[in-house]
Scaffold this active site. Structure first.
Site, PDB file in Angstrom:
ATOM      1  CB  SER A 251      35.811  42.119  42.042  1.00  0.00           C
ATOM      2  OG  SER A 251      35.824  40.919  41.328  1.00  0.00           O
ATOM      3  CG  HIS A 392      31.493  38.818  41.791  1.00  0.00           C
ATOM      4  ND1 HIS A 392      32.515  38.589  42.672  1.00  0.00           N
ATOM      5  CD2 HIS A 392      31.992  39.685  40.868  1.00  0.00           C
ATOM      6  CE1 HIS A 392      33.585  39.264  42.304  1.00  0.00           C
ATOM      7  NE2 HIS A 392      33.292  39.942  41.210  1.00  0.00           N
TER       8      HIS A 392
HETATM    9  C1  GCU Z   1      37.099  37.970  37.017  1.00  0.00           C
HETATM   10  C2  GCU Z   1      38.340  37.418  37.701  1.00  0.00           C
HETATM   11  C3  GCU Z   1      38.302  37.628  39.208  1.00  0.00           C
HETATM   12  C4  GCU Z   1      38.025  39.090  39.507  1.00  0.00           C
HETATM   13  C5  GCU Z   1      36.772  39.545  38.782  1.00  0.00           C
HETATM   14  C6  GCU Z   1      36.473  41.031  38.908  1.00  0.00           C
HETATM   15  O1  GCU Z   1      35.995  37.214  37.368  1.00  0.00           O
HETATM   16  O2  GCU Z   1      38.423  36.049  37.372  1.00  0.00           O
HETATM   17  O3  GCU Z   1      39.531  37.268  39.799  1.00  0.00           O
HETATM   18  O4  GCU Z   1      37.921  39.284  40.903  1.00  0.00           O
HETATM   19  O5  GCU Z   1      36.919  39.299  37.405  1.00  0.00           O
HETATM   20  O6  GCU Z   1      37.339  41.824  39.207  1.00  0.00           O
HETATM   21  O7  GCU Z   1      35.339  41.396  38.617  1.00  0.00           O
END
Ligand code: GCU
Length: 411
Positions: A251, A392
């Site tokens: 992420s 995710h």
């Molecule tokens: C949020 C953000 C993303 C990121 C994510 C994370 O959702 O919008 O860009 O990748 O956090 O790091 O968990």
């Protein structure tokens, strides 16, 4: 009359801006993607000999326009390491846990090393190096893992808690790594720079200063610290083969691992899990999270210059496939998840397709797929890619792929 109108508009503009944010509705409809042309990653380059100069150009562009380049204050900063605890046998002798205190720009970082029993100075092991989101104690449920004293996100009191020991263990597959002869080196990213918009008053910035508009914001700072940890591994951890260190991140930390792998060619392999906007996904598709959304919600991640591309992605002199291409010809793995539409899986995949041109120019295969593979059907070329079922996250399935991919390339 005109003046009254202007004054009213000025007074209302913060409200209007807020309501714009409030109203942000991500687009997930492929048919609504604006027409776009990607910058040609090869541009005028036609031979492998000409690539290094082009690479430097892209690196500077992405540096000055997105993540921020390292200011002079970072240049000669070195890290030093001290043992924090004696080695401790774990998982019935499959491995051992070692903790180091790394001092970097006035900050103390706790580095946890999970070493397979096979790793010795004579037979050093390959390693995964990556940040964790919530402290080393969440990665593995061992009572001796030191709790970080750094500010902890998602905790009301901002403090790490012993109740969370092992809470993120499912994201790390440590036993699988040890069984396959890999080391895991991990630390809490907030030890380097707390993940909040604090005007760069904390973490290493307290000593190194606030970044200018084209200078290293948080992602670039986290990436830089990964390089300093690689220095420590090279000098202090003889059981790790420092020519076989894979940098890993999920992420926002997957955006970070990409920038670390792009900026530091000592990283032999780069893995970016569900990194999305500002990571592997093509910005011009503007599917899910967009540049405007990310720079508004997380202003401290990118340098201020990046703000100008919000709702204006077509003006970016690069797109994220050029970020991936900086890693060529070293092995690179990008992973998506079916339900992680916010990160635009297709955009993550297409970046790999376009970065492949550089891998091919350099005489390697790049990614051996030009059509999006099916769910849970990984492709492992010099670029690896998979889209797995689910959300995710980082799962055991992901690690199964990363370990197989690293074995293939490290052997
Ligand atoms: C949020 C953000 C993303 C990121 C994510 C994370 O959702 O919008 O860009 O990748 O956090 O790091 O968990």
């Amino acid at each position: 009359m005109r003046i009254i109108w202007l004054v009213t508009l000025a007074a209302l503009s913060p409200v209007l801006l807020m309501s714009e944010e409030f109203k942000f509705e991500p687009n997930y409809d492929e048919s609504l993607i604006p027409d776009y042309t990607l910058p040609d990653v090869l541009d005028d380059v036609s031979s492998a000999e000409d690539w290094p100069a082009k690479r430097t150009e892209w690196l500077n562009l992405i540096g000055t326009q997105m993540f921020g380049v390292l200011p002079a204050s970072f240049q000669d900063v070195t890290a030093t390491a001290e043992p924090l605890s004696a080695d401790k046998s774990i998982l019935g002798g499959k491995g051992r846990l070692r903790q180091l205190t790394v001092t970097l720009a006035g900050c103390e970082l706790n580095l946890a090393l999970f070493l397979p029993s096979s790793a010795t100075t004579e037979y050093p092991a390959p390693a995964f190096l990556g940040y964790n989101f919530s402290g080393n104690h969440t990665v593995f449920p061992d009572p001796d893992i030191v709790l970080t004293e750094s500010w902890m996100r998602r905790k009301e009191d901002g403090k790490a808690s012993a109740d969370d020991r092992g809470a993120s263990a499912s994201r790390w597959s440590i036993e699988r790594m040890l069984d396959n002869g890999f080391v895991l080196a991990t630390l809490y990213y907030g030890d380097v720079d707390p993940d909040k918009d604090d005007n760069f008053q904390n973490g290493v910035h307290a000593e190194l200063g606030q970044p200018g508009p084209d200078e290293a914001a948080s992602i670039a700072t986290w990436a830089w610290a990964l390089s300093r940890l690689l220095d420590v591994i090279e000098s202090d951890v003889t059981e790790i083969d420092s020519d076989k260190v894979a940098v890993f991140g999920h992420s926002r930390l997957g955006k970070t691992s990409l920038w670390a792998g792009a900026s530091d060619e000592r990283f032999a392999l780069t893995i970016s899990n569900n990194s999305g906007c500002g990571g592997a996904a093509l910005s011009r598709r503007a599917i899910g999270e967009t540049v405007w959304k990310i720079t508004t919600a997380f202003p401290h991640w990118f340098c201020d210059n990046f703000d100008q591309y919000g709702n204006n992605e077509g003006a970016m002199p690069f797109d994220n496939h050029t970020l991936l291409a900086l890693i060529a010809p070293r092995p690179l793995y990008i992973a998506s998840a079916e339900e992680d539409r916010w990160a635009d899986p297709k955009g993550e995949f297409l970046s790999c397709v376009h970065a492949t041109h550089v891998y091919e120019l350099l005489g390697t295969e790049g990614m051996p797929a030009s059509e999006m593979p099916g769910l849970n059907e990984p492709v492992h070329g010099r670029i690896g890619y998979h889209i797995r079922t689910g959300k995710h996250n980082v799962t055991d399935y992901d690690w199964e792929q990363y370990i197989a991919f690293a074995k293939k390339h490290f052997n």
